[in-house]
Enzyme design. Structure first.
Site, PDB file in Angstrom:
ATOM      1  N   THR A   1       3.944  57.277  13.125  1.00  0.00           N
ATOM      2  CA  THR A   1       4.574  57.707  14.376  1.00  0.00           C
ATOM      3  C   THR A   1       3.590  58.592  15.117  1.00  0.00           C
ATOM      4  OG1 THR A   1       6.824  57.485  13.600  1.00  0.00           O
ATOM      5  CG2 THR A   1       6.481  59.018  15.389  1.00  0.00           C
TER       6      THR A   1
ATOM      7  N   PHE B   1       3.193  61.458  17.621  1.00  0.00           N
ATOM      8  CA  PHE B   1       3.909  62.576  18.228  1.00  0.00           C
ATOM      9  C   PHE B   1       3.027  63.153  19.329  1.00  0.00           C
ATOM     10  CE2 PHE B   1       5.746  62.239  14.068  1.00  0.00           C
ATOM     11  CZ  PHE B   1       7.060  62.664  14.201  1.00  0.00           C
TER      12      PHE B   1
END
Ligand code: PEP
Ligand code: MN
Length: 644
Positions: free
Chosen positions: A536, A538
């Site tokens: 992921t 961020f």
């Protein structure tokens, strides 16, 4: 047995505990261990542990089965983090020490220091006192060399680590070094260990060439028992029958020592292998095996080096290795430690390093609770000590940054399996005063968790964030009988099970291993994401500063931004998107992402989300943005930052 005393223990209670232990046949030694005061006991005493634990002034009792009590994980379950000035070793970070084998001259150490710092080293190594096999080999520049090294460390903002070879010299060296190195040959020089321990400085303890792991840990025990709070263990190869390599790198020692001890473990592949061509591979293998860092010999002219030239990397090789470590660390859920580009200043009064900017007392906001993936990303970016502000929604992160309750916020925006998190892209348009100032990538490993009594066969309902479900689709498809409930965050899903207690025996959650630990849930299955290559992205957000210098996350100040995120819309006519993209390609600007999103409330009208690589000439980028703005209908600049 170790008795850890409460921070606020009275003298009276302390003496009562001491007498009780002594009357029961123990020898008692009082000592400081990190911030804790404790009694460590020896001898053949006998006492009921429970009886001790309930006494006023006792925080904890650790029963150790190992002869190295303070070093053992039985005494301290959590990883120790060692601080050397602004540099931390241990935890979720990779710390890299680099420099030449020996300090050869003022110019040489300075030149290498700048080169390794530029590539991302955070501690400078180099020997001023060299323990050489032959008395005719170069023995080091001694105190003069140390002064040169100190100078180079200060010029580059790196603390220095250097070998100490005798007790007498240790005292003279104390004020010049930031970390003492105990060399392999001196690992069992117990008088030296005791002397160095009494000086209180951090110590890098190398493993002796023929030392067992237990002997190595007992040497660390000398240091901890003697007053050193900060000890790092260093595997540097052991003697075996193999002679092709200088020594044999004992990779197995890394996970074994990490299981036996709470101390950080780093690896010196240079002395282990002794052959330049193989150092980088061994360095990466060490990181994969769980090492907390590396110490690497680098020389700007290895062929002319006074010592260990054949194993010294060229600065270009070291730079390549650092890039490999940077891209590899997220696979292990770790982050390569960086120092601010700006040279940290010494605080003259206390002699303690202070970073060039201060985040003390400030908070970083994230959405979720303890154990959330966003919390892990936050820790990787800002360190364990950063104050955290957990909020319940992504928009609350934007609010916290806008109203100043948090100085930064951390927001997931894209997952490698499930794609963009559109809700958060939309939030940037609702909060134009917040801007992207950094990014961080985190490997996401999902676990299915439930109460202790629950088995996978009993599950009827699974709770998680919608991203958790999307990333574990293939696993969930095999259990189509489960009812899926979407919760605001993965950690909310986990906490709901704990709150409902007995009523939640048929419910499981999908979240991180850390969330299971923080909430005492049992992991039924780990690694249930569709593909282990699950990352992921961020972004770190801050309040937009007009005129003033934008506040940037640690390690990213003064780094020229190399990436920017933009959003624009185009006229509904043929070729309008092409016209906009042509501007970027005309300036040689690379697109790393292009995605369209429907504009809320305007069916069939779209916004284009673009990530671009900023060229070295910032002016080219500014010109392209200006032109893009004039050609598009709407244009939002989400931020420019150092992309990873
Ligand atoms: C060194 O790091 O320079 C060194 C001499 O290493 P070791 O003590 O591991 O041989
Ligand atoms: Mn060497």
């Amino acid at each position: 047995m170790i008795v850890i005393l409460s921070k606020d223990i009275s003298i009276h209670d302390k003496e009562l505990i001491r007498s009780l232990l002594q009357n029961n046949g123990y020898k008692v030694r009082e000592q400081l261990f990190g911030d804790d005061l404790l009694f460590s006991t020896s001898g053949k005493g006998q006492i009921n542990k429970r009886e001790l634990e309930i006494l006023p002034g006792v925080a904890r009792v650790a029963e150790t089965t190992k002869p190295y009590e303070l070093t053992s994980r039985e005494t301290k379950a959590e990883d120790s983090i060692v601080c050397v000035g602004p540099v931390k070793i241990g935890g979720e970070r990779i710390t890299v020490i680099a420099g030449p084998c020996a300090v050869e001259s003022r110019e040489q150490i300075k030149e290498i220091a700048f080169a390794v710092r530029e590539s991302g080293a955070v501690l400078l190594r180099g020997g001023a006192y060299k323990p050489r096999t032959s008395p005719y080999s170069f023995q080091g520049l001694g105190m003069k060399g140390l002064e040169y090294m100190k100078e180079a460390g200060e010029a580059t903002g790196m603390p220095i680590v250097t070998e100490v070879v005798s007790s007498e010299i240790a005292v003279d060296m104390k004020d010049l070094v930031d970390m003492f190195q105990i060399g392999a040959r001196n690992m069992q020089n117990f008088e030296l260990l005791k002397k160095v321990a009494s000086l209180g400085k951090p110590v890098l303890l190398k493993r002796g060439p023929s030392a067992t792991m237990e002997e190595w840990l007992l040497s660390a025990e000398y240091l901890l028992a003697g007053g050193t709070k900060n000890v790092v263990l260093c595997e540097r190869g052991i003697r075996t029958f193999e002679t092709f390599t200088r020594n044999t790198l004992d990779i197995s020692a890394i996970p074994v020592i990490k299981a036996l001890s709470h101390l950080p473990v780093i690896v010196d592949p240079s002395h282990a292998i002794g052959i330049r061509a193989h150092i980088s591979a061994a360095a990466l293998a060490s990181i994969a095996a769980g090492a907390d860092g590396l110490t690497i010999e680098v020389h700007n002219n290895p062929d002319k080096a006074f010592s260990d030239g054949p194993q010294s990397l060229y600065p270009e090789q070291f730079e390549k290795l650092m890039r490999d470590i940077e891209s590899f660390s997220p696979v292990l859920g770790k982050e390569l430690l960086r120092l601010p580009k700006e040279t940290p200043k010494k605080n003259d009064l206390s002699g303690v390093w202070s970073t060039a900017f201060s985040l003390v007392g400030e908070k970083v906001a994230f959405s979720g609770r303890s154990g959330a993936f966003a919390e892990r990303a936050l820790i990787n970016a800002f360190g364990e000590d950063m104050l955290r502000l957990p909020v319940t929604t992504f928009s609350a992160v934007f609010d916290a940054v806008l109203d100043g309750s948090a100085v930064f916020g951390i927001i997931p925006i894209e997952n490698s399996l499930a794609g963009s998190i559109h809700e958060n892209y939309d939030l940037f348009l609702r909060y134009p005063d917040n801007v992207i100032v950094g990014e961080i990538k985190l490997r996401i490993v999902h676990c299915l968790m439930a109460m202790e009594e629950t088995n996978i066969e009993n599950i009827k309902t699974v709770r998680s964030h919608s991203q958790g479900f999307a990333q574990c689709r293939e696993f969930l498809d095999k259990h189509s009988e489960w009812n899926l409930e979407i919760w605001p965050t993965t950690t909310d899903a986990v906490q709901s099970i704990v709150k409902e207690g007995e009523g939640a025996l048929a419910i499981a959650a999908i979240a991180s291993e850390a969330a299971a630990k923080a909430n005492n849930l049992k992991i039924l299955k780990a690694g249930i994401e569709n593909n282990p290559q699950n990352y992921t992205r961020f972004v770190i957000i801050a309040r937009r500063q007009d005129g003033d210098r934008q506040l940037l996350p640690p390690g990213m100040e003064n780094t020229a931004p190399n990436k920017a995120s933009l959003v624009f819309s185009v006229k509904d006519e043929p070729g309008s998107l092409y016209e906009c993209l042509k501007i970027l390609s005309g300036e040689g600007i690379n697109l790393s992402k292009l995605e369209s999103r429907p504009i809320l409330g305007q069916p069939w009208n779209y916004l284009f989300y673009v990530d671009v690589t900023i060229p070295p000439d910032q002016k080219v980028f500014e010109r392209a943005c200006k032109e893009l703005k004039s050609k598009s209908e709407k244009f939002h600049f989400l931020g420019s930052y150092h992309g990873v």
